[in-house]
Design a protein around this motif. Sequence first.
Motif, PDB file in Angstrom:
ATOM      1  N   HIS A  64      66.921  97.369 -20.066  1.00  0.00           N
ATOM      2  CA  HIS A  64      66.419  98.127 -18.916  1.00  0.00           C
ATOM      3  C   HIS A  64      65.167  98.857 -19.363  1.00  0.00           C
ATOM      4  O   HIS A  64      65.138  99.408 -20.457  1.00  0.00           O
ATOM      5  CB  HIS A  64      67.451  99.152 -18.449  1.00  0.00           C
ATOM      6  N   ARG A 121      61.618 101.385 -18.014  1.00  0.00           N
ATOM      7  CA  ARG A 121      61.020 102.194 -16.963  1.00  0.00           C
ATOM      8  C   ARG A 121      59.519 102.293 -17.239  1.00  0.00           C
ATOM      9  O   ARG A 121      59.095 102.418 -18.383  1.00  0.00           O
ATOM     10  CB  ARG A 121      61.636 103.588 -16.966  1.00  0.00           C
ATOM     11  N   GLU A 138      71.602  97.951 -22.786  1.00  0.00           N
ATOM     12  CA  GLU A 138      72.960  98.348 -22.440  1.00  0.00           C
ATOM     13  C   GLU A 138      73.726  97.089 -22.048  1.00  0.00           C
ATOM     14  O   GLU A 138      73.229  96.310 -21.213  1.00  0.00           O
ATOM     15  CB  GLU A 138      72.916  99.320 -21.253  1.00  0.00           C
ATOM     16  N   GLU A 184      71.844  93.977 -21.789  1.00  0.00           N
ATOM     17  CA  GLU A 184      70.764  93.883 -20.805  1.00  0.00           C
ATOM     18  C   GLU A 184      69.673  94.862 -21.212  1.00  0.00           C
ATOM     19  O   GLU A 184      69.977  95.975 -21.642  1.00  0.00           O
ATOM     20  CB  GLU A 184      71.262  94.302 -19.411  1.00  0.00           C
ATOM     21  N   THR A 187      59.277  91.193 -20.104  1.00  0.00           N
ATOM     22  CA  THR A 187      59.403  90.962 -18.660  1.00  0.00           C
ATOM     23  C   THR A 187      58.279  90.055 -18.182  1.00  0.00           C
ATOM     24  O   THR A 187      57.189  90.052 -18.758  1.00  0.00           O
ATOM     25  CB  THR A 187      59.394  92.296 -17.873  1.00  0.00           C
TER      26      THR A 187
END
Lengths: 623, 213
Positions: A420, A422, A415, A418, A487
């Motif tokens: 994101h 979970r 989004e 970026e 990440t």
Amino acid sequence: MKKENQHKIIFLPANRTGYFEHGITVRDAALELGIIIESDCAGIGSCAKCKVEIKQGADSPTIVEQQLLTPDELKKGVRLACQSSVSADCMCLVRTTLKPEEVRIMTEGLLTDIDLNPDIQKVLVQITPAQLGEKYFDFERIIESLQHQGYGISDYDFQVTRDVARTLRTNDYRITAVIERERLIAVEPGDTTQVLYGVVVDIGTTTVAIKLVNLVTGDVAAVNSAANPQAAHGADVVSRLNYIIQHPGGLKRLNQLIIKLINALIRNLADEAGIKLDMIYKIVLAGNTVMQHIALNIDPRHLAHKPYAPAFQGPATLAAVSLGIKINPHGICYAIPNLACFVGSDITSVLTILALDKQDEFQLAIDMGTNGEMVIGSKDRLLCCSSPAGPAWEGACITWGVRAVYGAIERAEIENDELHFRTIGDGDPVGICGSGLIDIVCEFLRAGVIDKSGRILNPVQLPTDKISRLTDFVAGGKNGSRELKITEIDNSNSITVSQDDIREIQLAKGAIAAGVSILIAEVNISPDDIAAVYIAGAFGNHIRAQDVLDLGLIAKISPEKIKFIGNAALTGAEAILRSGKARERAEQIAKKIEYIEIADEPAFQDSFVESLHFPIESKRSES
Amino acid sequence: MTNYNELQECIIKGNRIKARELTQECLDNGNPAKEILDEGLIPGMAVVGKKFQDGEYFIPEMLVSARALNIGLGILKPLLEASDVKPVAKVLVGTVKGDIHDIGKNLVAIMLRGSGFEIIDAGVDVSPEKFVQMAKESGADILGLSALLTTTMTAMKDTVDAFQADGSRDKIKIMIGGAPVTTDYAEKIGADGYAPNAAIAVEMAKTLVGGSR
């Protein structure tokens, strides 16, 4: 008790103790006691994930362990469970075992039409003491009483006749009969009709999923999953078959691996639900044809060669104890019928809870397992095929791939440039499960960082106006290829998606897409004509309809028609456990389905190659 | 001196139409067929092979480039033959009996062809006897065997044995490849080599014929 040449091992924190032959690996000993020590390499000594601490009595570390463990770890007594063997009494601390709540198994609301009316039932029988001169055979009086209550008995387990006299007299002639269809399998003292459990297992090539169901209330008592330990002997069904062909005793070995795992899983579920194993009277088995043959100890070797003949289709009803499955010793195992050589009872289960064969318009069901299985059907025709997709969907053979466990990245979204994501249970990220991997690939595809050929674009070659912050995710990987950095997990390690990982996804999705296109062609319709597409699999989370389209699993269909149905094989097996009608339906489907062998079709390979690209117009492209 | 960059680029990008035009144009300008092959087509295909190894290219891109290559080769072939230019060597390739997977075999054939080898493609599900017969008829220097399945790789041994039984084993070098195959397996069945991918297959083929001449 301890015999000669045996050693005592205590596993903590589970506090389970067992006595084992000299030389058994710690991992095998743990499994015997129902402790599943997770690893990625299925015990061949390459992943170094099965770390345990051995407190006393350890043998000296193997060469493999000396390479894979740090000097610090070795000093502390850290060992690899698959490598260290038992040579003295010892105490072993297991930290890596999975807790059931850390496993994600998606079971959608597909069971709404299924009544709770299982084949296995308990009926209270109260008879009066026989009078001298009456017809007084104990056993026959029980059968008569059951018949009066509407339960016709045509068969019985002979052991019941041995138990019955004593059980009646020590319980005021009040007993509970356990009936499987028309067979009386056990009697229990007193009224136990409020206690009855069943288990369903879906034996996948890569993942084994299991569920404990309370058959009195209909509640699901517990669920769990584990990696299939047979993976040490091959990632796919063909290499498992080959293992059996090439190794004397190979079938027995693979059979024991899966039975031990099932027993361990059942024991953990029972502990979690606070019940005794004796309360479980039924186990329903689903799985692909090869997995099911192996679990039933039936030689599947002829599935390896043309014409790929399975030894049996099923269904099979047999004593659980005859398979070594530890539930009530009188318990029943029901193996759901298979459909074809590489279309197994897992797909029978899926079809049981869908209604493809009842619709006017064609619907499509896809089970995205290691072996992709697909069915197209309407009320006129039901047709299935399979294609070898590989284990990528379940996170195997992927650099940072994991099953759907705690900490697995299950969702990702881009989004405003970026990323994101979970993780399952919001844990610290440990890897990426199938749904997360599909999300990442599709999001980077839509963002133009991956092009339609599957290539991660080189940011240096992009015109400056096309460089976005997203290209910062692109890093140099091994052998001159690129990778996506998702990440950081610590200073030196990042979770990544490599170029090779994307290629694995392309191979997997190409195999599925090719199978789908051949099915559609076979029934002579266009993709537009398909009324619904059901996607099943053990990915972790839902697959977005848009992702199904952008992966190109099926061409040009409106996204509203695509429905994700989770671990539907397990759900379908649950329906068969819950309801005799569902079981009958499964057996009917097995009789009427048609099968086409597509892997041997030249059209399949052409279609496969054509399906390797992503059918997406990237927003950006290299100039 | 002609600049072959553009022709190389056609092969790399898999532009069939332009590959045809440019190959013809080079010939029309009086460039020798051998030079067009060695400086245009082969270096272009070498780049494709490198990109495949680096993960830049995948199977479809390889196949598209191969089509462009084949068009160029088709134009040059009669001229090369007429001027008595020999291929590096002749390679007979095929997927073994019981196995119908040809993607891997095709990729190897493409890379070999792109390196100046002549390829005779026996197709898929090829029996050991057929391989022996075709090797004789074609006078192939090398046999490349492919198998995708652990259950069909045993047919590689049968094929090697068939050459032994026929007495023609020493006339041909045999290399094998495919997902389940290993160097150990190659040694075990008496093959001359195992190549884990198409690029290494080319290197191995060069070594094998180098050694025999």
